[in-house]
Design an enzyme around this catalytic site. Structure first.
Site, PDB file in Angstrom:
ATOM      1  N   ARG A   1       3.774  -5.990  -6.091  1.00 41.41           N
ATOM      2  CA  ARG A   1       5.139  -5.464  -5.911  1.00 41.41           C
ATOM      3  C   ARG A   1       6.157  -6.363  -6.582  1.00 41.41           C
ATOM      4  O   ARG A   1       7.151  -5.890  -7.131  1.00 41.41           O
ATOM      5  CB  ARG A   1       5.434  -5.353  -4.408  1.00 41.41           C
ATOM      6  CG  ARG A   1       6.862  -4.958  -4.026  1.00 41.41           C
ATOM      7  CD  ARG A   1       7.235  -3.562  -4.435  1.00 41.41           C
ATOM      8  NE  ARG A   1       6.256  -2.560  -4.036  1.00 41.41           N
ATOM      9  CZ  ARG A   1       6.385  -1.263  -4.276  1.00 41.41           C
ATOM     10  NH1 ARG A   1       7.443  -0.808  -4.916  1.00 41.41           N
ATOM     11  NH2 ARG A   1       5.443  -0.412  -3.900  1.00 41.41           N
TER      12      ARG A   1
ATOM     13  N   HIS B   1       3.029  -2.906   1.392  1.00 42.88           N
ATOM     14  CA  HIS B   1       4.030  -2.657   0.353  1.00 42.88           C
ATOM     15  C   HIS B   1       4.043  -3.781  -0.674  1.00 42.88           C
ATOM     16  O   HIS B   1       4.186  -3.550  -1.881  1.00 42.88           O
ATOM     17  CB  HIS B   1       5.418  -2.487   0.972  1.00 42.88           C
ATOM     18  CG  HIS B   1       6.410  -1.858   0.051  1.00 42.88           C
ATOM     19  ND1 HIS B   1       7.405  -2.567  -0.572  1.00 42.88           N
ATOM     20  CD2 HIS B   1       6.533  -0.582  -0.379  1.00 42.88           C
ATOM     21  CE1 HIS B   1       8.119  -1.754  -1.326  1.00 42.88           C
ATOM     22  NE2 HIS B   1       7.616  -0.534  -1.235  1.00 42.88           N
ATOM     23  N   CYS B   2       3.885  -5.004  -0.214  1.00 41.75           N
ATOM     24  CA  CYS B   2       3.888  -6.166  -1.115  1.00 41.75           C
ATOM     25  C   CYS B   2       2.746  -6.121  -2.123  1.00 41.75           C
ATOM     26  O   CYS B   2       2.846  -6.699  -3.204  1.00 41.75           O
ATOM     27  CB  CYS B   2       3.774  -7.454  -0.313  1.00 41.75           C
ATOM     28  SG  CYS B   2       5.002  -7.661   0.980  1.00 41.75           S
ATOM     29  N   LEU B   3       1.658  -5.450  -1.769  1.00 45.13           N
ATOM     30  CA  LEU B   3       0.459  -5.421  -2.612  1.00 45.13           C
ATOM     31  C   LEU B   3       0.479  -4.304  -3.651  1.00 45.13           C
ATOM     32  O   LEU B   3      -0.410  -4.246  -4.501  1.00 45.13           O
ATOM     33  CB  LEU B   3      -0.779  -5.244  -1.725  1.00 45.13           C
ATOM     34  CG  LEU B   3      -1.101  -6.394  -0.766  1.00 45.13           C
ATOM     35  CD1 LEU B   3      -2.139  -5.949   0.258  1.00 45.13           C
ATOM     36  CD2 LEU B   3      -1.592  -7.622  -1.520  1.00 45.13           C
TER      37      LEU B   3
END
Length: 345
Positions: free
Chosen positions: A97, A336-338
């Site tokens: 992300r 979400h970060c991934l």
């Protein structure tokens, strides 16, 4: 490109805009996930399994050994391998992300533009010599036009409703470890010009334990053009309580580009989680919207069910699925970060 993206007709679509696919970077850094790497990769491939049901999953790996491990796990899960594309693009870490390209679209010309911002690993906290190359590699593989922007920005620090409004935090974008020579007004103009938005809405702080300095995707998210979900802490003694109440108060004053107030829906916070006595930034706001599903981090606590039910009531046309991120969150991020979406133009 001779013009700034906005002037050339490009804009940042919302996450629910149809995707061609989602881009990932496979976890491998032992200084991020410590003794939990096997469990992290197991949960991670659950995420890829669900994404690949309905769209392409592009995954960066460092070498053949990593590719074999990935394919073994995906095969065991009966993943849709026809939708999985593996790239030998080495990375320092898994947080696509933030180190990936941020894609804009031009509806009229039916074109996609990769905006490649500077990545400095959240203010130089960790090595980033490999991560800083990923955005351009993504653009080149996809064969889309790219623009290099001399400004530090991570994808997790922004969220949009696709109707001209961008959410972010002062703790992150005004942090001197990002772009210290720019004023708040100058930062707003850079975001507007390069992301095709009209209005920037600033919250103050993110949750405790977030080493990204307050990314928006851990606290507050658009779920449609006029609705925002935001996490709140119900325990007044918790260190996140005041921060999140201040955010909620501010959100109620925000308006869209037509001066209309947003619908605000609250999500609970999970029970506090720690690793080696350090608070982890566990949050249900770190969900990811795919073409047909919404993937939500869960943490083996009583509020998991509540959060999933609230999000399912919002996303009536998509199935909401919880994925246990109790191990992934040790790396200080979750679903979400991934991920980084590739929108259809």
């Amino acid at each position: 490109m001779n013009k700034p993206p906005k002037e050339a007709g490009y804009y940042l679509p919302p996450e629910w805009h149809p995707h061609i696919g989602t881009w990932f970077s496979y976890p491998h850094n032992p200084l991020t996930f410590f003794d939990r790497m096997d469990a992290v990769r197991d949960a991670y491939t659950d995420i890829i399994y669900y994404v690949s049901l309905y769209e392409e999953a592009h995954i960066n790996v460092n070498d053949e050994c990593m590719e074999k491990d990935l394919l073994k796990r995906l095969t065991e899960k009966n993943a849709n391998l026809k939708n999985i594309i593996i790239h030998h693009f080495p990375t320092n870490d898994a947080w696509c992300r933030d180190h990936g390209a941020i894609f804009l679209v031009n509806k009229e010309k039916k074109k996609t533009l990769a905006t490649c911002w500077k990545f400095n690993s959240w203010g130089g906290k960790y090595p980033y010599d490999l991560d800083s190359k990923i955005a351009e590699l993504m653009a080149d593989y996809l064969g889309v036009e790219k623009i290099l922007i001399d400004f530090v920005l991570e994808g997790g620090s922004i969220d949009t409703n696709g109707e001209g409004v961008l959410l972010t935090t002062e703790q992150c974008l005004l942090n001197p470890n990002r772009n210290p020579s720019y004023t708040k007004k100058e930062i707003e103009e850079i975001l507007k010009s390069n992301l095709g938005v009209e209005k920037i809405l600033w919250l103050e702080e993110g949750i405790v334990g977030d080493d990204t300095d307050g990314h928006i995707d851990d606290i507050t998210r658009f779920v449609n053009k006029d609705t925002i979900v935001t996490v709140i802490e119900e325990d007044p003694l918790d260190e996140n309580y005041k921060i999140l109440q201040e955010n909620l108060k501010k959100l109620k004053t925000f308006t869209d580009i037509y001066n209309r107030h947003f619908n605000i829906i609250t999500l609970p916070m999970p029970s506090s989680l720690y690793y080696n006595n350090d608070r982890l930034p566990a949050s249900y706001a770190n969900f990811y919207i795919t073409n047909n599903l919404v993937l939500v981090p869960t943490f083996n606590c009583k509020n998991d069910k509540i959060a999933l039910e609230i999000l399912q009531s919002i996303f009536k046309d998509k199935k909401v699925i919880g994925i246990d991120c109790s191990d992934i969150i040790i790396g200080l991020g979750s679903i979400h970060c991934l991920t980084q979406q590739i929108p259809m133009s």
